[in-house]
Design a protein around this motif. Structure first.
Motif, PDB file in Angstrom:
ATOM      1  N   ALA A  14      46.639 -61.021  52.143  1.00 52.46           N
ATOM      2  CA  ALA A  14      45.677 -61.549  53.116  1.00 52.46           C
ATOM      3  C   ALA A  14      44.497 -62.209  52.408  1.00 52.46           C
ATOM      4  CB  ALA A  14      45.195 -60.434  54.041  1.00 52.46           C
ATOM      5  N   GLY A  18      43.587 -66.057  52.466  1.00 55.87           N
ATOM      6  CA  GLY A  18      42.240 -66.392  52.905  1.00 55.87           C
ATOM      7  C   GLY A  18      41.543 -67.383  51.993  1.00 55.87           C
ATOM      8  N   GLY A  21      42.868 -70.604  53.073  1.00 55.83           N
ATOM      9  CA  GLY A  21      42.317 -70.847  54.404  1.00 55.83           C
ATOM     10  C   GLY A  21      40.847 -71.235  54.357  1.00 55.83           C
ATOM     11  N   PHE A  22      40.117 -70.673  53.412  1.00 59.49           N
ATOM     12  CA  PHE A  22      38.701 -71.020  53.246  1.00 59.49           C
ATOM     13  C   PHE A  22      38.553 -72.499  52.888  1.00 59.49           C
ATOM     14  CE2 PHE A  22      34.792 -71.300  50.677  1.00 59.49           C
ATOM     15  CZ  PHE A  22      33.873 -70.879  51.633  1.00 59.49           C
ATOM     16  N   GLU A  25      39.148 -74.398  55.949  1.00 54.29           N
ATOM     17  CA  GLU A  25      37.991 -74.215  56.834  1.00 54.29           C
ATOM     18  C   GLU A  25      36.845 -75.142  56.416  1.00 54.29           C
ATOM     19  OE1 GLU A  25      36.947 -72.293  60.212  1.00 54.29           O
ATOM     20  OE2 GLU A  25      38.518 -71.307  59.052  1.00 54.29           O
ATOM     21  N   ALA A  31      43.831 -75.075  61.266  1.00 57.24           N
ATOM     22  CA  ALA A  31      44.245 -73.762  60.768  1.00 57.24           C
ATOM     23  C   ALA A  31      43.392 -73.453  59.545  1.00 57.24           C
ATOM     24  CB  ALA A  31      45.725 -73.764  60.410  1.00 57.24           C
ATOM     25  N   LEU A  33      40.698 -70.103  57.780  1.00 54.79           N
ATOM     26  CA  LEU A  33      40.632 -68.821  57.082  1.00 54.79           C
ATOM     27  C   LEU A  33      41.497 -67.748  57.739  1.00 54.79           C
ATOM     28  CD1 LEU A  33      39.234 -67.106  54.883  1.00 54.79           C
ATOM     29  CD2 LEU A  33      37.394 -66.705  56.501  1.00 54.79           C
ATOM     30  N   ARG A  34      41.293 -67.514  59.021  1.00 50.19           N
ATOM     31  CA  ARG A  34      42.030 -66.433  59.687  1.00 50.19           C
ATOM     32  C   ARG A  34      43.521 -66.725  59.765  1.00 50.19           C
ATOM     33  NH1 ARG A  34      39.315 -65.606  65.206  1.00 50.19           N
ATOM     34  NH2 ARG A  34      39.284 -67.863  65.080  1.00 50.19           N
ATOM     35  N   THR A  35      43.871 -67.959  60.084  1.00 49.18           N
ATOM     36  CA  THR A  35      45.293 -68.309  60.210  1.00 49.18           C
ATOM     37  C   THR A  35      46.022 -68.108  58.887  1.00 49.18           C
ATOM     38  OG1 THR A  35      44.794 -69.929  61.918  1.00 49.18           O
ATOM     39  CG2 THR A  35      46.925 -70.140  60.793  1.00 49.18           C
ATOM     40  N   HIS A  36      45.476 -68.651  57.805  1.00 50.07           N
ATOM     41  CA  HIS A  36      46.135 -68.539  56.504  1.00 50.07           C
ATOM     42  C   HIS A  36      46.184 -67.086  56.026  1.00 50.07           C
ATOM     43  CE1 HIS A  36      45.686 -72.880  56.560  1.00 50.07           C
ATOM     44  NE2 HIS A  36      46.553 -72.935  55.567  1.00 50.07           N
ATOM     45  N   ALA A  37      45.102 -66.343  56.252  1.00 48.23           N
ATOM     46  CA  ALA A  37      45.097 -64.924  55.859  1.00 48.23           C
ATOM     47  C   ALA A  37      46.144 -64.146  56.650  1.00 48.23           C
ATOM     48  CB  ALA A  37      43.709 -64.327  56.064  1.00 48.23           C
ATOM     49  N   LEU A  38      46.247 -64.407  57.947  1.00 48.46           N
ATOM     50  CA  LEU A  38      47.225 -63.691  58.771  1.00 48.46           C
ATOM     51  C   LEU A  38      48.666 -64.052  58.417  1.00 48.46           C
ATOM     52  CD1 LEU A  38      45.489 -63.748  62.264  1.00 48.46           C
ATOM     53  CD2 LEU A  38      46.086 -61.719  60.920  1.00 48.46           C
TER      54      LEU A  38
END
Length: 147
Positions: A14, A18, A21-22, A25, A31, A33-38
């Motif tokens: 995760a 993230g 995802g950052f 972001e 898509a 931080l949250r999408t990539h971490a999930l």
């Protein structure tokens, strides 16, 4: 593999997802931080569960044949649908292809982390960041960047 090690693997996945995802972001992509971490977390979780199922002593090898690679193939196929959801076709070209490819790459990073390949996972994050930053700069220099 203990449950604590499994938890550490999915948490690391995760965190690594993230990081990518950052970057997304920062560039205000759909898509982030949250999408990539999930996505990385989920890929690692499915991988860890598949590996733990093999490790459990209640599996009688003569009755049950388990193959974690089948779970991984299912994860990759499922993420293909998620990636397809972020691609939009405009009048002149498609939008979201880099984000979809990033989600796909993060899935691989999650699988690698869930499998225990920590150096590979961290290295893959670095390669993805190089692709996102350095190649964007090269595209801009070449004048091929569309936005």
């Amino acid at each position: 593999m203990s449950e604590l090690e499994a938890l550490l693997r999915v948490a690391m996945a995760a965190a690594l997802g993230g990081v990518i995802g950052f970057e997304r972001e920062l560039h205000e992509k759909g898509a982030g931080l949250r999408t990539h971490a999930l996505v990385a977390f989920g890929a690692a979780l499915f991988t860890v569960v598949a590996i733990r199922l093999l490790d459990d002593s209640y599996v009688n090898e003569s009755l049950v044949r388990m193959d974690p690679s089948r779970v991984i193939a299912g994860v990759v196929g499922g993420v293909g649908f998620l990636g397809g959801a972020v691609v939009f076709r405009g009048q002149t070209h498609a939008h979201g292809l880099t984000t979809a490819a990033g989600i796909w790459a993060v899935t691989g990073i999650g699988v690698a982390t869930g499998q225990g390949s920590y150096i590979l996972s961290v290295g893959a994050v670095l390669v993805v960041l190089i692709i996102l930053y350095v190649l964007k700069f090269v595209e801009e220099l070449m004048g091929t960047r569309k936005g």
